[in-house]
Design an enzyme around this catalytic site. Sequence first.
Site, PDB file in Angstrom:
ATOM      1  N   CYS A   2      -5.162  -0.540   4.410  1.00 19.34           N
ATOM      2  CA  CYS A   2      -6.380  -0.465   5.071  1.00 19.34           C
ATOM      3  C   CYS A   2      -5.801  -0.970   6.269  1.00 19.34           C
ATOM      4  O   CYS A   2      -4.686  -1.625   6.549  1.00 19.34           O
ATOM      5  CB  CYS A   2      -7.640  -1.198   4.857  1.00 19.34           C
ATOM      6  SG  CYS A   2      -7.883  -1.107   3.116  1.00 19.34           S
ATOM      7  N   ARG A  27      -2.666   6.764   9.524  1.00 17.69           N
ATOM      8  CA  ARG A  27      -2.265   6.200   8.006  1.00 17.69           C
ATOM      9  C   ARG A  27      -3.077   6.826   7.031  1.00 17.69           C
ATOM     10  O   ARG A  27      -3.145   6.549   5.784  1.00 17.69           O
ATOM     11  CB  ARG A  27      -2.442   4.559   8.064  1.00 17.69           C
ATOM     12  CG  ARG A  27      -1.660   4.019   8.852  1.00 17.69           C
ATOM     13  CD  ARG A  27      -2.098   2.484   9.391  1.00 17.69           C
ATOM     14  NE  ARG A  27      -2.579   1.766   8.258  1.00 17.69           N
ATOM     15  CZ  ARG A  27      -1.879   0.758   7.802  1.00 17.69           C
ATOM     16  NH1 ARG A  27      -0.678   0.559   8.458  1.00 17.69           N
ATOM     17  NH2 ARG A  27      -2.156   0.070   6.782  1.00 17.69           N
ATOM     18  N   TRP A  75      -9.126   2.231   3.081  1.00 14.85           N
ATOM     19  CA  TRP A  75      -8.676   3.130   2.003  1.00 14.85           C
ATOM     20  C   TRP A  75      -9.031   2.634   0.735  1.00 14.85           C
ATOM     21  O   TRP A  75      -8.591   1.375   0.350  1.00 14.85           O
ATOM     22  CB  TRP A  75      -6.853   3.168   2.159  1.00 14.85           C
ATOM     23  CG  TRP A  75      -6.050   3.769   1.057  1.00 14.85           C
ATOM     24  CD1 TRP A  75      -5.789   3.156  -0.116  1.00 14.85           C
ATOM     25  CD2 TRP A  75      -5.671   4.762   0.873  1.00 14.85           C
ATOM     26  NE1 TRP A  75      -5.181   3.971  -0.912  1.00 14.85           N
ATOM     27  CE2 TRP A  75      -4.833   5.163  -0.187  1.00 14.85           C
ATOM     28  CE3 TRP A  75      -5.866   6.263   1.870  1.00 14.85           C
ATOM     29  CZ2 TRP A  75      -4.467   6.234  -0.661  1.00 14.85           C
ATOM     30  CZ3 TRP A  75      -5.252   7.394   1.376  1.00 14.85           C
ATOM     31  CH2 TRP A  75      -4.679   7.429   0.069  1.00 14.85           C
ATOM     32  N   ASN A 101      -7.600  -6.326   3.608  1.00 19.91           N
ATOM     33  CA  ASN A 101      -6.592  -5.393   3.158  1.00 19.91           C
ATOM     34  C   ASN A 101      -6.074  -5.815   1.861  1.00 19.91           C
ATOM     35  O   ASN A 101      -5.532  -7.160   1.747  1.00 19.91           O
ATOM     36  CB  ASN A 101      -5.562  -5.260   4.326  1.00 19.91           C
ATOM     37  CG  ASN A 101      -4.537  -4.015   4.055  1.00 19.91           C
ATOM     38  OD1 ASN A 101      -4.373  -3.557   2.850  1.00 19.91           O
ATOM     39  ND2 ASN A 101      -3.538  -4.015   4.832  1.00 19.91           N
ATOM     40  N   GLY A 102      -5.642  -5.116   0.753  1.00 19.78           N
ATOM     41  CA  GLY A 102      -5.145  -5.629  -0.271  1.00 19.78           C
ATOM     42  C   GLY A 102      -5.901  -5.662  -1.438  1.00 19.78           C
ATOM     43  O   GLY A 102      -6.988  -4.910  -1.498  1.00 19.78           O
ATOM     44  N   GLU A 483      13.761  13.644 -10.800  1.00 20.46           N
ATOM     45  CA  GLU A 483      13.240  13.258  -9.209  1.00 20.46           C
ATOM     46  C   GLU A 483      14.273  13.079  -8.289  1.00 20.46           C
ATOM     47  O   GLU A 483      13.975  13.499  -7.086  1.00 20.46           O
ATOM     48  CB  GLU A 483      12.533  11.914  -9.609  1.00 20.46           C
ATOM     49  CG  GLU A 483      11.838  11.355  -8.482  1.00 20.46           C
ATOM     50  CD  GLU A 483      10.857  12.019  -7.640  1.00 20.46           C
ATOM     51  OE1 GLU A 483      10.457  13.123  -8.220  1.00 20.46           O
ATOM     52  OE2 GLU A 483      10.430  11.579  -6.666  1.00 20.46           O
ATOM     53  N   LYS A 487      14.175  15.212  -4.646  1.00 21.88           N
ATOM     54  CA  LYS A 487      14.136  14.371  -3.257  1.00 21.88           C
ATOM     55  C   LYS A 487      15.463  15.072  -2.533  1.00 21.88           C
ATOM     56  O   LYS A 487      15.114  15.066  -1.253  1.00 21.88           O
ATOM     57  CB  LYS A 487      14.496  12.910  -3.592  1.00 21.88           C
ATOM     58  CG  LYS A 487      13.553  11.914  -4.095  1.00 21.88           C
ATOM     59  CD  LYS A 487      12.453  11.784  -3.091  1.00 21.88           C
ATOM     60  CE  LYS A 487      10.884  12.040  -3.126  1.00 21.88           C
ATOM     61  NZ  LYS A 487      10.352  12.984  -4.037  1.00 21.88           N
ATOM     62  N   GLU A 490      14.032  18.763  -1.543  1.00 19.12           N
ATOM     63  CA  GLU A 490      12.848  18.938  -0.678  1.00 19.12           C
ATOM     64  C   GLU A 490      12.994  18.363   0.712  1.00 19.12           C
ATOM     65  O   GLU A 490      12.261  19.186   1.612  1.00 19.12           O
ATOM     66  CB  GLU A 490      11.687  18.461  -1.219  1.00 19.12           C
ATOM     67  CG  GLU A 490      11.576  16.877  -1.396  1.00 19.12           C
ATOM     68  CD  GLU A 490      10.438  16.316  -2.122  1.00 19.12           C
ATOM     69  OE1 GLU A 490       9.306  17.154  -2.278  1.00 19.12           O
ATOM     70  OE2 GLU A 490      10.497  15.164  -2.617  1.00 19.12           O
ATOM     71  N   HIS A 506      26.309  25.106 -21.426  1.00 16.64           N
ATOM     72  CA  HIS A 506      25.664  26.325 -21.640  1.00 16.64           C
ATOM     73  C   HIS A 506      25.347  27.125 -20.456  1.00 16.64           C
ATOM     74  O   HIS A 506      24.540  27.796 -20.483  1.00 16.64           O
ATOM     75  CB  HIS A 506      24.384  25.987 -22.425  1.00 16.64           C
ATOM     76  CG  HIS A 506      24.541  25.297 -23.464  1.00 16.64           C
ATOM     77  ND1 HIS A 506      25.191  25.742 -24.960  1.00 16.64           N
ATOM     78  CD2 HIS A 506      24.248  23.847 -24.086  1.00 16.64           C
ATOM     79  CE1 HIS A 506      25.155  24.871 -25.598  1.00 16.64           C
ATOM     80  NE2 HIS A 506      24.692  23.875 -25.304  1.00 16.64           N
ATOM     81  N   LYS A 605       1.924  17.958   1.747  1.00 20.01           N
ATOM     82  CA  LYS A 605       1.623  16.555   0.987  1.00 20.01           C
ATOM     83  C   LYS A 605       0.632  16.824  -0.131  1.00 20.01           C
ATOM     84  O   LYS A 605       0.864  16.392  -1.486  1.00 20.01           O
ATOM     85  CB  LYS A 605       1.086  15.619   1.940  1.00 20.01           C
ATOM     86  CG  LYS A 605       0.662  14.081   1.198  1.00 20.01           C
ATOM     87  CD  LYS A 605       2.160  13.452   1.170  1.00 20.01           C
ATOM     88  CE  LYS A 605       2.186  12.007   0.413  1.00 20.01           C
ATOM     89  NZ  LYS A 605       3.413  11.902  -0.248  1.00 20.01           N
TER      90      LYS A 605
HETATM   91  C1  G6P Z   1       3.532  18.155  -3.569  1.00 20.95           C
HETATM   92  C2  G6P Z   1       3.947  17.131  -2.866  1.00 20.95           C
HETATM   93  C3  G6P Z   1       4.713  16.262  -3.889  1.00 20.95           C
HETATM   94  C4  G6P Z   1       3.828  15.955  -5.285  1.00 20.95           C
HETATM   95  C5  G6P Z   1       3.146  17.183  -5.634  1.00 20.95           C
HETATM   96  C6  G6P Z   1       1.864  16.630  -6.613  1.00 20.95           C
HETATM   97  O1  G6P Z   1       4.438  19.142  -4.041  1.00 20.95           O
HETATM   98  O2  G6P Z   1       4.938  17.500  -1.911  1.00 20.95           O
HETATM   99  O3  G6P Z   1       5.245  14.962  -3.666  1.00 20.95           O
HETATM  100  O4  G6P Z   1       4.471  15.293  -6.225  1.00 20.95           O
HETATM  101  O5  G6P Z   1       2.538  17.834  -4.841  1.00 20.95           O
HETATM  102  O6  G6P Z   1       0.926  16.134  -5.915  1.00 20.95           O
HETATM  103  P1  G6P Z   1      -0.039  15.310  -6.815  1.00 20.95           P
HETATM  104  O7  G6P Z   1      -0.762  14.663  -5.170  1.00 20.95           O
HETATM  105  O8  G6P Z   1      -0.860  15.757  -7.461  1.00 20.95           O
HETATM  106  O9  G6P Z   1       0.722  13.936  -7.065  1.00 20.95           O
END
Ligand code: G6P
Length: 610
Positions: A2, A27, A75, A101-102, A483, A487, A490, A506, A605
């Site tokens: 927050c 934010r 938040w 916040n927290g 993952e 990273k 993307e 293979h 996002k």
């Molecule tokens: C998008 C974002 C990823 C995320 C995926 C799933 O592709 O760029 O970072 O992992 O969606 O999103 P979610 O909100 O369901 O975790």
Amino acid sequence: MCGILGYSGDRQASDILLAGLARLEYRGYDSAGIAALDSGTIKIAKNKGRLKVLEDRINAGDKVPGTCGIGHTRWATHGAPSDVNAHPLWSDDMAVVAVHNGIVENYREIREMLAKHGYTFYSQTDTEAAVKLIDYYYKQEKSPLKAITRAIKDIQGSYCFVMLFKDCPNEVWGARKDLPLIAGQGEGESFLASDVSAILQETRQVYYLDNMEIVQLKKGDVRFFDGEGYATIKEITEVTWDSNAAEKGGFDHFMMKEMYEQARAVKDTFGAVYHSGKIELTEHGLTDEAIKDISQIYIIACGSAYHAGAVAQYVIEDLAGIPVRIDTASEFRYRNMPMDKKALAVIISQSGETADTLAAMRRAKENGIKTLAIVNVVGSTIAREADSVFYTMAGPEIAVATTKAYSAQLIACYAIALKFAHVRGKIDDAECERLIAEIQKLPEKIDDILDAKDVLQEIAKKFTRSKNAFYLGRNIDYAVAMEGSLKMKEISYLHSEAIAAGEMKHGPISLIEKGMLVAGIMTQKELCKKTASNMLESKSRGGYLLIVAMKGCDALKDEADFVFTIPETDEHFAASLAVIPLQLLGYYVAVARKLDVDKPRNLAKSVTVE
Ligand code: G6P
């Protein structure tokens, strides 16, 4: 998390608070509120939704007069976004009004204790328990400082509080633990903020509060106290960042800021279910009977959330001995598979709004399968529709490439794995305690890895012109490779694939070229030697071998081009550490290529379309 503000001076507090909160809007938040103290009366205005709604309702502040006040953008963590759960929250006679916040981890215990003294509660927040605890001590001590010092001794978790006391004109009080609080010094006025960017328009002279420190503003007078209430002397700092850099806490990108928030996200997520020495999932619909009754688990997610699920699959199967099937949501929603009615569907999503994940969850529900959502955004559609929710405590994530939400998802999965293992008799009390202690040590180790980031920045420069990369691993290391590879692709647009190391021969090995990045993840001691052979086959075809190895997995220490060693942890939780250098590698390659790290092309996002 927050956004928090405080002001004491001669101007109308509402003007400063509304302008400061607007600077924190980037934010993300779901509710906003302010309070101001005027001639012994505190007026509060707050609502679910945008700051603009609040501003219009109070006629730009006219309806909340006073030269001393507090403000908040929320938040949600405990209690859905709503007018009543929005901050500020107050004690029954309005003696204490606070924003927070927290997470107050022991808010249930505090509520129970206060209820015995006649307190009642109007919101679903953890904050209300803390406000009323301060009020409880204030009634005894008649001093804000003494009340705060007593209350923070009782409160477990991480927090930043900013408070008004009805009987203390011109005073604003603040206290923090594990979350930032900054005091700003002006001419005859002073400020408090959770984020320096909120007050930079007003002053560049600031004090950074230490953990468990308390602050009192009284117009231009700013005083500090330690957790025992003794006065402390602090040095003033001049902020030289521009406001753009300040939003990112001095980091160049939100992604780096969020990588540094991972330790806190991990700690808070575990803290949310770890009470009195035990993992408690009853509120998440997982009583011991329910856990014993579940025949298998379906994990459903997209993107990085799917990768967290991939780690979970290995961890849950190995620890709890229960079959786990993992699917990307876009596949699960259209698969015509026979569904097991005694299964539990675990849906993982940061946003709680991903269209495929939501549709897959609905499909599971239609088939009579119980659903548990692991979600970051409180009140999101998936959170509302799931049978039960386990909220990760990552806070708002701004960079498109997720880091802290992924790390928090892993922790939620570990908690589920441990609880299932313990309840189903696969591990005894001692082993459960040992594994919990390992999880609790992760935050510090994550920070240690981040502190060694410069070496990865150097290595990343080698791949500025690269076209392809492979990430290899087996078991949990393969899940981490997925993952790490995501990273890289993307944010740096370097074509990258994660490959189960045994599959190299293979097909993929035919693609190895001189200097191509082949990253190997080696944290699972028994399997390291196997992955090492696959890595060596790549090296002999010209690959550049970069290894992320857990201490003790040193199979390739002489042959690899570069080895990054992560601290030791129980192998089940190694993903939480191994992913950090891979996040950094992707980040630094993107930076070296001068790309828009936080907003990569073509990506969103939250993906709310199919
Ligand atoms: C998008 C974002 C990823 C995320 C995926 C799933 O592709 O760029 O970072 O992992 O969606 O999103 P979610 O909100 O369901 O975790």
